[in-house]
Design an enzyme around this catalytic site. Structure first.
Site, PDB file in Angstrom:
ATOM      1  N   ASP A  10     -42.464 -61.640 -13.064  1.00 29.96           N
ATOM      2  CA  ASP A  10     -42.992 -62.291 -14.170  1.00 29.96           C
ATOM      3  C   ASP A  10     -42.108 -63.506 -14.495  1.00 29.96           C
ATOM      4  OD1 ASP A  10     -44.418 -62.773 -16.633  1.00 29.96           O
ATOM      5  OD2 ASP A  10     -42.755 -61.858 -17.634  1.00 29.96           O
ATOM      6  N   SER A  11     -42.382 -64.388 -15.289  1.00 32.31           N
ATOM      7  CA  SER A  11     -41.638 -65.546 -15.905  1.00 32.31           C
ATOM      8  C   SER A  11     -40.479 -64.848 -16.516  1.00 32.31           C
ATOM      9  CB  SER A  11     -42.449 -66.515 -16.682  1.00 32.31           C
ATOM     10  OG  SER A  11     -42.758 -65.468 -17.730  1.00 32.31           O
ATOM     11  N   CYS A  73     -47.847 -61.210 -14.323  1.00 35.08           N
ATOM     12  CA  CYS A  73     -47.986 -62.667 -15.258  1.00 35.08           C
ATOM     13  C   CYS A  73     -49.240 -62.877 -15.334  1.00 35.08           C
ATOM     14  CB  CYS A  73     -46.685 -63.391 -14.902  1.00 35.08           C
ATOM     15  SG  CYS A  73     -46.807 -64.996 -15.667  1.00 35.08           S
ATOM     16  N   GLU A 152     -38.723 -63.233 -25.612  1.00 36.79           N
ATOM     17  CA  GLU A 152     -37.360 -63.386 -24.845  1.00 36.79           C
ATOM     18  C   GLU A 152     -36.195 -63.441 -25.408  1.00 36.79           C
ATOM     19  OE1 GLU A 152     -36.822 -64.041 -21.221  1.00 36.79           O
ATOM     20  OE2 GLU A 152     -39.037 -63.327 -20.950  1.00 36.79           O
ATOM     21  N   CYS A 184     -51.330 -61.540 -22.011  1.00 41.01           N
ATOM     22  CA  CYS A 184     -49.889 -62.270 -21.398  1.00 41.01           C
ATOM     23  C   CYS A 184     -49.015 -60.839 -21.688  1.00 41.01           C
ATOM     24  CB  CYS A 184     -49.451 -63.242 -22.632  1.00 41.01           C
ATOM     25  SG  CYS A 184     -47.529 -63.669 -22.334  1.00 41.01           S
ATOM     26  N   HIS A 186     -45.903 -60.382 -21.973  1.00 40.25           N
ATOM     27  CA  HIS A 186     -45.007 -60.420 -23.019  1.00 40.25           C
ATOM     28  C   HIS A 186     -45.464 -59.737 -24.302  1.00 40.25           C
ATOM     29  CE1 HIS A 186     -42.875 -63.086 -20.431  1.00 40.25           C
ATOM     30  NE2 HIS A 186     -41.740 -62.983 -21.269  1.00 40.25           N
TER      31      HIS A 186
END
Ligand code: DGL
Length: 274
Positions: A10-11, A73, A152, A184, A186
């Site tokens: 993932d990012s 992702c 994040e 997403c 996240h």
């Protein structure tokens, strides 16, 4: 049978929401995770940049001899994967189709909200996937660019997160949606915040469980399940190991060790594909 690890990327840290479900569903499988926290977010970058980063992430996982890659992702699944999937010499699983399946299963009225990164929403990939499954569905989509940096940063449930969530979600709420796709990986970490804003009635779809089920099926179909009794989890990041350990442990609800920092710029995709 194949005892090599599964690669997941993932990012940043969001893909760990998928890892958590994979570990539950397939506790015998070893995993290698790469989170590109040093270059996050992907969701606001140009298509060319997302493709370049995704190729390097895949090249890194292939250099670790993984048997299959899970693209944890939505941004990569929407923007880059259609261009590079055929170049990868191991099976690749993405997250959009499992998310669309879950939305269709859960919505009673067919009025479905989708939130994701600007790239994911601009690609219309979810709208298309859902319309394919139910042409009558009414889709209401909204990009939420500040959600990834909030996650994040570890700001999952505070006043600022709630204010931002309200600003993003207020228009969707006017559309009488009964289901909201967290498009997403996240965003499940903001579930408590999002729940406070949307109330109790709207179903929140986190596709991670569906991804884990789809992964099990893929391993079965391709005859790739492990029969080894030793399981290993290894984590790699392009940014701070301490931060990965701290937030990763919170996400996975267990202590995350085995974290290493890598220089992702070293990895060249062209070298690894056939
Ligand atoms: N977890 C990624 C996704 O599912 C976040 C993308 C980003 O870095 O913006 O889209």
């Amino acid at each position: 049978m194949d005892n090599r690890p599964i690669g997941v990327f993932d990012s940043g840290l969001g893909g760990l929401t998928v890892v958590k479900e994979i570990k539950k569903k397939l506790p015998g499988e070893s995993l290698i995770y790469f989170g590109d926290s040093g270059r996050t977010p992907y969701g606001t970058k140009s298509k060319e940049t997302v493709i370049k980063y995704s190729k390097q992430d895949i090249a890194f996982l292939l250099s670790m001899d993984v048997k299959l890659i899970v693209v944890a992702c939505n941004t990569v699944s929407s923007v880059a994967l259609p261009e590079i999937k055929d170049l990868v010499q191991v099976p690749v699983l993405e997250v959009v189709d499992p998310g669309a399946d879950a939305a269709i299963k859960k919505s009673r009225t067919g009025r479905i909200g989708i939130i994701g990164t600007p790239n994911t929403i601009a690609s219309s990939i979810y709208s298309k996937a859902i319309k394919q499954r139910n042409p009558e569905a009414k889709i209401f989509a909204k990009p939420c660019p500040l959600f990834v940096p909030l996650v994040e940063e570890g700001w999952w449930d505070n006043d600022i997160a709630r204010m931002i969530a309200f600003e993003y979600l207020k228009d969707l709420l006017k559309e009488n949606i009964d289901t909201l796709v967290l498009g997403c990986t996240h965003y499940p970490l903001l579930s408590d915040t999002i729940r406070k804003v949307v109330g109790q009635e709207i179903v929140l779809v986190n596709s991670a469980e569906e991804v884990a089920s789809a992964l099990e099926q893929m391993l079965l179909n391709e005859d790739l399940l492990t029969d080894s009794s030793s399981v290993q989890y290894r984590y790699y990041t392009s940014d701070s190991v301490d931060k990965f350990k701290e937030l990763g442990s919170l996400i996975l609800e267990e202590e995350v060790c085995n974290v290493e920092r890598i220089d992702i710029d070293k990895y060249e995709f062209s070298f690894y594909h056939a």
